[in-house]
Design a protein around this motif. Structure first.
Motif, PDB file in Angstrom:
ATOM      1  N   PRO A  28       0.799  -1.225   0.000  1.00 32.81           N
ATOM      2  CA  PRO A  28       0.000   0.000   0.000  1.00 32.81           C
ATOM      3  C   PRO A  28       0.832   1.277   0.000  1.00 32.81           C
ATOM      4  CG  PRO A  28      -0.965  -1.598   1.490  1.00 32.81           C
ATOM      5  CD  PRO A  28       0.344  -2.184   1.038  1.00 32.81           C
ATOM      6  N   ALA A  29       1.953   1.295   0.707  1.00 39.90           N
ATOM      7  CA  ALA A  29       2.782   2.499   0.756  1.00 39.90           C
ATOM      8  C   ALA A  29       3.376   2.832  -0.600  1.00 39.90           C
ATOM      9  CB  ALA A  29       3.908   2.315   1.782  1.00 39.90           C
ATOM     10  N   VAL A  30       3.574   1.812  -1.435  1.00 37.50           N
ATOM     11  CA  VAL A  30       4.073   2.019  -2.793  1.00 37.50           C
ATOM     12  C   VAL A  30       2.921   2.354  -3.731  1.00 37.50           C
ATOM     13  CG1 VAL A  30       5.232   0.923  -4.750  1.00 37.50           C
ATOM     14  CG2 VAL A  30       6.060   0.516  -2.417  1.00 37.50           C
ATOM     15  N   VAL A  31       1.868   1.543  -3.675  1.00 41.57           N
ATOM     16  CA  VAL A  31       0.747   1.696  -4.604  1.00 41.57           C
ATOM     17  C   VAL A  31       0.104   3.073  -4.472  1.00 41.57           C
ATOM     18  CG1 VAL A  31      -1.562   0.838  -5.187  1.00 41.57           C
ATOM     19  CG2 VAL A  31       0.300  -0.779  -4.729  1.00 41.57           C
ATOM     20  N   SER A  32      -0.096   3.547  -3.245  1.00 41.11           N
ATOM     21  CA  SER A  32      -0.770   4.833  -3.051  1.00 41.11           C
ATOM     22  C   SER A  32       0.051   5.981  -3.631  1.00 41.11           C
ATOM     23  CB  SER A  32      -1.041   5.063  -1.566  1.00 41.11           C
ATOM     24  OG  SER A  32       0.169   5.106  -0.821  1.00 41.11           O
ATOM     25  N   ARG A  33       1.357   5.943  -3.427  1.00 40.63           N
ATOM     26  CA  ARG A  33       2.207   7.005  -3.970  1.00 40.63           C
ATOM     27  C   ARG A  33       2.268   6.962  -5.498  1.00 40.63           C
ATOM     28  NH1 ARG A  33       4.047   6.146   1.125  1.00 40.63           N
ATOM     29  NH2 ARG A  33       5.084   7.848   2.236  1.00 40.63           N
ATOM     30  N   VAL A  34       2.302   5.755  -6.042  1.00 41.45           N
ATOM     31  CA  VAL A  34       2.334   5.624  -7.504  1.00 41.45           C
ATOM     32  C   VAL A  34       1.039   6.154  -8.103  1.00 41.45           C
ATOM     33  CG1 VAL A  34       2.275   3.924  -9.381  1.00 41.45           C
ATOM     34  CG2 VAL A  34       4.003   3.742  -7.577  1.00 41.45           C
ATOM     35  N   ARG A  35      -0.083   5.800  -7.527  1.00 40.93           N
ATOM     36  CA  ARG A  35      -1.372   6.284  -8.039  1.00 40.93           C
ATOM     37  C   ARG A  35      -1.457   7.804  -8.004  1.00 40.93           C
ATOM     38  NH1 ARG A  35      -5.150   1.753  -5.026  1.00 40.93           N
ATOM     39  NH2 ARG A  35      -5.195   0.235  -6.737  1.00 40.93           N
ATOM     40  N   GLU A  36      -0.994   8.383  -6.906  1.00 40.16           N
ATOM     41  CA  GLU A  36      -1.046   9.839  -6.787  1.00 40.16           C
ATOM     42  C   GLU A  36      -0.148  10.501  -7.820  1.00 40.16           C
ATOM     43  OE1 GLU A  36      -0.019  13.813  -5.716  1.00 40.16           O
ATOM     44  OE2 GLU A  36       1.396  12.132  -5.583  1.00 40.16           O
ATOM     45  N   GLN A  37       1.057   9.951  -8.011  1.00 40.38           N
ATOM     46  CA  GLN A  37       1.998  10.547  -8.958  1.00 40.38           C
ATOM     47  C   GLN A  37       1.506  10.400 -10.398  1.00 40.38           C
ATOM     48  OE1 GLN A  37       4.854  12.452  -8.545  1.00 40.38           O
ATOM     49  NE2 GLN A  37       4.552  12.669 -10.752  1.00 40.38           N
ATOM     50  N   VAL A  38       0.961   9.244 -10.748  1.00 42.54           N
ATOM     51  CA  VAL A  38       0.443   9.041 -12.100  1.00 42.54           C
ATOM     52  C   VAL A  38      -0.665  10.047 -12.407  1.00 42.54           C
ATOM     53  CG1 VAL A  38      -0.900   7.452 -13.549  1.00 42.54           C
ATOM     54  CG2 VAL A  38       1.110   6.622 -12.325  1.00 42.54           C
ATOM     55  N   GLY A  39      -1.452  10.376 -11.403  1.00 35.75           N
ATOM     56  CA  GLY A  39      -2.513  11.358 -11.603  1.00 35.75           C
ATOM     57  C   GLY A  39      -2.010  12.766 -11.831  1.00 35.75           C
ATOM     58  N   ARG A  40      -0.771  13.061 -11.420  1.00 30.31           N
ATOM     59  CA  ARG A  40      -0.212  14.406 -11.612  1.00 30.31           C
ATOM     60  C   ARG A  40       0.594  14.505 -12.903  1.00 30.31           C
ATOM     61  NH1 ARG A  40       3.260  16.573  -7.996  1.00 30.31           N
ATOM     62  NH2 ARG A  40       3.965  14.599  -7.131  1.00 30.31           N
ATOM     63  N   PHE A  41       1.565  13.607 -13.105  1.00 34.99           N
ATOM     64  CA  PHE A  41       2.277  13.503 -14.376  1.00 34.99           C
ATOM     65  C   PHE A  41       3.135  12.256 -14.326  1.00 34.99           C
ATOM     66  CE2 PHE A  41       4.925  16.194 -11.648  1.00 34.99           C
ATOM     67  CZ  PHE A  41       6.215  15.698 -11.818  1.00 34.99           C
ATOM     68  N   THR A  42       3.351  11.651 -15.502  1.00 37.21           N
ATOM     69  CA  THR A  42       4.107  10.402 -15.583  1.00 37.21           C
ATOM     70  C   THR A  42       5.559  10.615 -15.963  1.00 37.21           C
ATOM     71  OG1 THR A  42       3.488  10.088 -17.907  1.00 37.21           O
ATOM     72  CG2 THR A  42       2.041   9.104 -16.236  1.00 37.21           C
ATOM     73  N   HIS A  43       5.881  11.767 -16.593  1.00 38.63           N
ATOM     74  CA  HIS A  43       7.240  11.944 -17.094  1.00 38.63           C
ATOM     75  C   HIS A  43       7.443  13.394 -17.523  1.00 38.63           C
ATOM     76  CE1 HIS A  43      11.025  10.920 -19.102  1.00 38.63           C
ATOM     77  NE2 HIS A  43      10.609  11.548 -20.178  1.00 38.63           N
ATOM     78  N   THR A  44       8.650  13.885 -17.277  1.00 41.85           N
ATOM     79  CA  THR A  44       9.078  15.143 -17.921  1.00 41.85           C
ATOM     80  C   THR A  44      10.502  15.033 -18.427  1.00 41.85           C
ATOM     81  OG1 THR A  44      10.109  16.228 -16.004  1.00 41.85           O
ATOM     82  CG2 THR A  44       7.706  16.423 -16.201  1.00 41.85           C
ATOM     83  N   CYS A  45      11.248  14.059 -17.933  1.00 41.57           N
ATOM     84  CA  CYS A  45      12.700  13.904 -18.042  1.00 41.57           C
ATOM     85  C   CYS A  45      13.364  14.921 -17.118  1.00 41.57           C
ATOM     86  CB  CYS A  45      13.233  14.042 -19.461  1.00 41.57           C
ATOM     87  SG  CYS A  45      15.038  13.760 -19.516  1.00 41.57           S
ATOM     88  N   PHE A  46      14.030  14.422 -16.106  1.00 44.52           N
ATOM     89  CA  PHE A  46      14.647  15.284 -15.101  1.00 44.52           C
ATOM     90  C   PHE A  46      15.716  16.185 -15.698  1.00 44.52           C
ATOM     91  CE2 PHE A  46      17.361  16.238 -11.416  1.00 44.52           C
ATOM     92  CZ  PHE A  46      16.388  16.708 -10.532  1.00 44.52           C
TER      93      PHE A  46
END
Length: 462
Positions: free
Chosen positions: A85-103
């Motif tokens: 859950p600690a991984v899944v919740s953070r991944v879901r939140e991040q995917v909802g904001r943006f998946t990639h920009t290239c650092f």
């Protein structure tokens, strides 16, 4: 079988027990595997041809509804479980904001936060810097690049039985020829190989192993010229090579030799790091502080992320633009890594890794009475059994890869996923998720013990 003291992940997936509804692999997995064979390259192997529907805790559920006990963790990747859950919740939140920009184009906090945590957690209290990448092989190659930039030297020293990846540079560093290197050469040069202090297989015996291996390293450096060597790259516990724990004093001796010659000392903690051995990094068991440390696998709980962390003056030797990659430090993978690292904050998972070792040693004690079970070794939740033909005292035992293969096959048929490794293919390695329950692990060990007893009994009298 009911799991006691279930973790939140186990509560989210309550059936933490082995269930066999069909043979393994079952008809649905076999049907899908037939299609796989028609569309995928033949060079992509598989350990157990089952298709996974879901996974969590210590269980993999396949397409036929079988619940398999996971003693592989995706090759030491899902140490916190495959759906924490600690991984899944953070991944879901991040995917909802943006998946990639290239650092390298526009920055984001996740990359910086992961780097800061690795700077804090890796051995040593000196100033550090981190660069993120996507895979272990990529990170190992970048560690070599960094060491070359810092020293102005080209050479790299690696060790027998080593595995560092499948790219051309890391294949040159990897020891085993088949299947990893066959047909893919030529490989980059200036890679030199020294003996690894492998106690069971040292001709002079385990008591002389560290001393003689260090002397061989000194001889190698004298031959190639230490002033030509940028880096010594070593696994603190070898992975694909057979989960070899080096003889006491060997790692410290290699560290001292490297420091004496101004060689960058690189620890490849891709498989052993991030809590697998009961400490955050395997080098901590021997008090070793590296110049650079490479992490990957378990770092992001199943998403592709790797890192090189090390002394600031060495890391900063590379010119701006010399490090990076399009996907390196992907924001979704960084979010996952922050979840993984958060799970280690209270020390409970490290304690659990140590408890797994104790349970494995106790649970396999009777099976190790077999004359073909040469050694049970490892640390934490990184354990292995080497199989060999009985030998006279003091003699190096002959590997018995057919026994390892037969034991693995019996375990797979009974719904327990184990992996075979070792230079000779004669080692069963155990990499359970750190969140596996003790009852589930006990069931798996019973299956493994029965398989060892059945196979070695059929091998004939020594």
């Amino acid at each position: 079988m009911t799991v006691q003291n279930a973790t939140p992940e186990q509560e989210a997936m309550p059936e933490q027990r082995r269930i066999l509804r069909t043979e393994v692999p079952g008809p649905r997995s076999r049907e899908r595997h037939a299609r796989r064979s028609q569309v995928l390259a033949a060079g992509l192997g598989t350990t157990l041809p089952v298709f996974v529907e879901r996974a969590g805790g210590g269980i993999i559920v396949d397409a036929d509804g079988n619940h398999l006990i996971d003693l592989a963790s995706g090759i030491a990747v899902t140490s916190v479980g495959a759906s924490a859950p600690a991984v899944v919740s953070r991944v879901r939140e991040q995917v909802g904001r943006f998946t990639h920009t290239c650092f390298l184009v526009t920055e984001y906090d996740g990359y910086v936060e992961v780097a800061a945590r690795l700077n804090e957690l890796t051995p040593g209290d000196h100033p550090k810097r981190t660069a993120l990448f996507s895979t272990g092989a990529e990170a190992v190659e970048n560690a070599v690049k960094i060491a070359r930039a810092a020293t102005g030297r080209p050479g790299v020293v690696v060790f027998e039985h080593a595995y560092h990846g499948r790219s051309l540079m890391t294949l040159a560093m990897t020891a085993k020829e088949h299947p990893y290197k066959t047909g893919f050469g030529p490989f980059p040069g200036q890679v030199h190989r020294a003996p690894y202090a492998y106690p069971l297989r040292w001709p002079g015996g385990p008591e002389r192993c560290a001393e003689e291996a260090l002397a061989a390293l000194e001889d190698l450096l004298a031959e190639v010229g230490p002033q030509t060597v940028a880096a010594v790259v070593i696994e603190p516990i070898q992975g694909e090579g057979g989960f070899v724990v080096p003889a006491p004093g060997f790692l410290a001796g290699v560290r001292e030799i490297a420091a004496r010659h101004g060689i960058v000392f690189v620890l490849d903690e891709v498989q052993a790091g991030i809590g697998r051995t009961g400490t955050m990094f395997a080098a901590e068991h021997e008090g070793i502080v590296p110049d650079l440390v490479v992490t990957a696998k378990a770092l992001a709980g199943g998403l592709p992320l790797a890192a090189v962390t090390g002394r600031a003056e060495i890391m900063d030797a590379v010119h701006p633009g010399g490090l990076g990659g399009t996907y390196a430090g992907n924001p979704v993978a960084c979010a996952a890594a922050l979840g993984v690292l958060e799970m280690f904050r209270d020390g409970a998972l490290l304690e659990r890794a140590r408890a797994i070792e104790a349970q494995v040693r106790a649970g396999l004690a009777a099976a190790m009475d077999s004359p073909y079970a040469a050694e049970l070794r490892g640390r934490g939740a990184m354990m292995a059994i080497e199989f060999a033909r009985p030998a006279e005292p003091g003699a190096v035992p002959e590997p018995a890869p057919e026994i390892a293969q037969q034991v693995a096959a019996r375990c797979h048929a009974q719904g327990v996923l184990v992996l075979v490794c070792g230079t000779h293919g004669n080692v069963i390695r155990l990499l359970p998720p750190l969140v596996i329950g003790p009852d589930l692990l006990a069931d798996a060990l019973e299956v493994l013990s029965a398989a060892i007893e059945a196979v070695t009994a059929g091998a004939g009298a020594p």
